[in-house]
Design an enzyme around this catalytic site. Structure first.
Site, PDB file in Angstrom:
ATOM      1  CG  ASP A   1      15.831 -12.700  45.238  1.00 37.83           C
ATOM      2  OD1 ASP A   1      15.619 -11.628  44.662  1.00 37.83           O
ATOM      3  OD2 ASP A   1      16.212 -12.778  46.416  1.00 37.83           O
TER       4      ASP A   1
ATOM      5  CG  ASN B   1      23.128  -3.185  46.612  1.00 41.76           C
ATOM      6  OD1 ASN B   1      23.951  -3.079  45.709  1.00 41.76           O
ATOM      7  ND2 ASN B   1      21.889  -3.617  46.406  1.00 41.76           N
TER       8      ASN B   1
ATOM      9  CG  ASP C   1      23.745  -0.517  39.903  1.00 42.45           C
ATOM     10  OD1 ASP C   1      22.876  -1.153  40.528  1.00 42.45           O
ATOM     11  OD2 ASP C   1      23.752   0.727  39.803  1.00 42.45           O
TER      12      ASP C   1
ATOM     13  CD  GLU D   1      17.676  -8.056  45.478  1.00 42.65           C
ATOM     14  OE1 GLU D   1      17.565  -8.295  46.695  1.00 42.65           O
ATOM     15  OE2 GLU D   1      17.499  -6.921  44.998  1.00 42.65           O
TER      16      GLU D   1
END
Length: 587
Positions: A468, A476, A485, A511
């Site tokens: 992760d 973000n 992205d 993620e």
């Protein structure tokens, strides 16, 4: 070498030729006589009557016979008759051998047969074989034959057939007949020259499928369903007494060592398995094929011009019955031009025998064309040979069957390719994550299930790594989801380079990613995870940003469920987060 071909329906007709001055003169000038009898009559007494009649005038001749699915004389198809081909050899020695298929298993028979021939014969220039593929496993026999023979001389011939549905063919050698066996005619000496060619002309018709279960010559399952169902679903072929006739035009095509083979089905059993004359192997990819008449005739024309350059004195054709069945009234377009080169005879077979290098193969759906001549033979060598052109039709509105079929086959091929491309794209979209193109969670779940089954069956081990990205929400929130992205795509490319081709990478969610590692224990997976952790830490992502990941690692415990394994690796990842992130934890 002088070749003579006659057609008979009575012994009196044979006697008429044998007593001619022409035949007597040929016999007086010959060191050996090779006689082939291709007959529609499945009666040992008929074969023996022919042999007995010939033996009186040519006591030292080698006389062989085979029942057929169609006879070839002067390059043309004949039916329900008997063709006799004489080869009067001026210098070449020949010997005949016969082995009964009831005398042992096929591979040992083939091995011992080849050894016997090579012990008995010196200076082998080539061998013709006639066999009974309906009643014995000739492909296995040829495996043994190939392994035992020491030379690379040409080997050629065909499988005897039968007009009747029972398919009990006969072969004969020098007064002996059998419905289960193999005979050989061996050509010896430096004077005989043999030139061989073969071609197929069948093209893929269906999608590609996989042989998933076999038992000797029987294919039990294709794509995990009964083999017969493939022919029934795609071609509406019924499992009845006409199965063989209806399936003749639709062999299975497969590639081995870059060579395209066609395998024609023989029959269906109660379990809906299909029998073939040669073994198909589990895991081989096959598709239903269909003959392209135009390609066949084009290939024949090419071979005819090569043979013309060889300047033979005799030509023998061994052509599969499915070619006759496909071409129908146009079948002579493939064979007739050979006669313009040299006297041409042969028969329509069930299985064609052809050697390539050291290996002797049992082919299907092919034409094998064999040319022979003796050095300083009687054939007049012309200064300039005209190229043989493809046969032309005088009436452009008749006999267009081949062109119509060729266009339909091409149409089906193109549509099949388009559907396959569409299906491949649909499968890709169904199992890939849209953004990163890593596999999705559903595909990963199926992969883990398969690995668990494999490990339980073979006592293997596999491991999974769950990783992760640390503090990715902050990325973000600060830079926007578009940049986030880009980082995810970058990470997937990085991970793909760091894992093996047998490993699987999937986007588990957000993620979070999962790496599945077959045949890897937890120690091996931990080493991989630590290497990836360092690579990620040292990588500059979009706009020079750096990023770390946390890792959980676990190995499969025999008998546990997918959910249990995922829970353990998830707990290991959670513990890595609690330890301050950017680390690897194993459970």
């Amino acid at each position: 070498m002088i070749s003579k071909i006659i057609t008979i329906n009575t012994i009196e007709m044979l006697n008429e030729y044998v007593l001619t001055e022409e035949c007597k003169n040929h016999l007086n000038c010959s060191a050996s006589v090779f006689v082939q009898v291709f007959s529609a009559v499945r009666d040992p007494c008929w074969m023996m009557a022919i042999e007995s009649t010939l033996r009186e005038s040519m006591p030292g001749g080698v006389i062989v016979g085979a029942t057929t699915m169609g006879e070839i004389a002067v390059g043309r198809l004949l039916i329900n008759t008997t063709v006799i081909s004489f080869a009067f050899l001026e210098k070449t020695k020949i010997m005949g051998f016969l082995v009964n298929g009831d005398d042992g298993n096929e591979i040992d028979l083939g091995t011992n047969f080849a050894k016997k021939i090579e012990r008995s014969c010196r200076g082998i220039a080539g061998i013709m074989l006639l066999a009974t593929p309906f009643t014995m496993d000739v492909s296995v026999f040829l495996n043994g034959f190939s392994a035992a023979r020491s030379g690379r001389y040409p080997v050629f011939g065909g499988g005897a057939g039968d007009y009747e549905a029972e398919q009990e063919p006969l072969i004969a050698l020098n007064g002996k007949c059998t419905s289960k066996g193999v005979l050989a005619v061996v050509f010896m000496g430096n004077d005989i020259q043999i030139d061989m060619h073969t071609y197929l002309g069948w093209q893929p018709l269906s999608k590609e499928m996989v042989i998933t279960e076999t038992d000797g010559l029987w294919v039990k399952k294709i794509d995990d369903e009964p083999a017969y169902e493939v022919f029934h679903r795609y071609l509406d072929i019924q499992n009845d007494e006409d199965f063989f006739l209806n399936v003749l035009e639709f062999p299975l095509l497969l590639k081995r060592n870059g060579i395209l083979y066609a395998k024609v089905p023989m029959r269906v059993n109660e379990e809906k398995a299909i029998k073939f004359i040669a073994e198909l192997k589990e895991g081989e990819k096959v598709c239903i094929g269909y003959g392209n008449p135009s390609v066949m005739i084009e290939k024949a024309n090419d071979i005819q011009n090569r043979i013309q350059a060889f300047k033979p004195e005799a030509i023998f054709l061994y052509s599969c019955i499915c070619r006759r069945y496909l071409l129908q009234s146009e079948v002579d377009l493939e064979t007739r031009p050979f006669e313009s080169i040299a006297p041409t005879s042969g028969f329509y077979t069930y299985g064609e025998i052809y050697s390539q290098g050291h290996y002797v193969m049992l082919l299907n759906a092919t034409m094998v064309a064999v040319s022979m001549k003796e050095r300083n033979g009687n054939k007049l060598i012309k200064k300039q040979e005209k190229r043989i052109e493809k046969p032309k039709l005088l009436d452009p509105f008749s006999s267009q069957h081949s062109q119509i079929i060729s266009r339909l086959v091409n149409f089906i091929r193109v549509v099949t390719e388009e559907l396959e491309q569409a299906n491949a794209e649909a499968r890709r979209l169904a199992e890939r994550d849209y953004l990163t193109q890593a596999y999705n969670r559903m595909k990963a779940h199926a992969f883990i299930k398969n690995e668990i089954e494999r490990c339980d069956r073979y006592d293997h081990v596999f491991s999974i790594i769950m990783l992760d990205m640390d503090f990715f929400k902050k990325v973000n929130d600060t830079f926007g989801h578009n940049l986030g992205d880009e980082i995810l795509i970058h990470l997937v490319n990085l991970l793909s380079r760091e894992i093996r081709t047998v490993d699987m990478l999937s986007r588990w969610g957000g993620e979070e990613f999962l790496i599945i590692m077959p045949k890897t224990d937890s120690d091996g997976a931990k080493i991989t995870a630590e290497r990836i952790r360092i690579v990620v830490e040292q990588t500059q992502f979009t706009r020079g940003l750096t990023q770390t990941c946390s890792f959980g690692v676990t190995a499969y415990k025999k008998g546990e469920s997918i959910e249990s394994m995922i829970d353990r690796v998830d707990n290991a990842l959670y513990e890595a987060k609690l330890r301050g992130r950017n680390c690897v934890v194993t459970k």
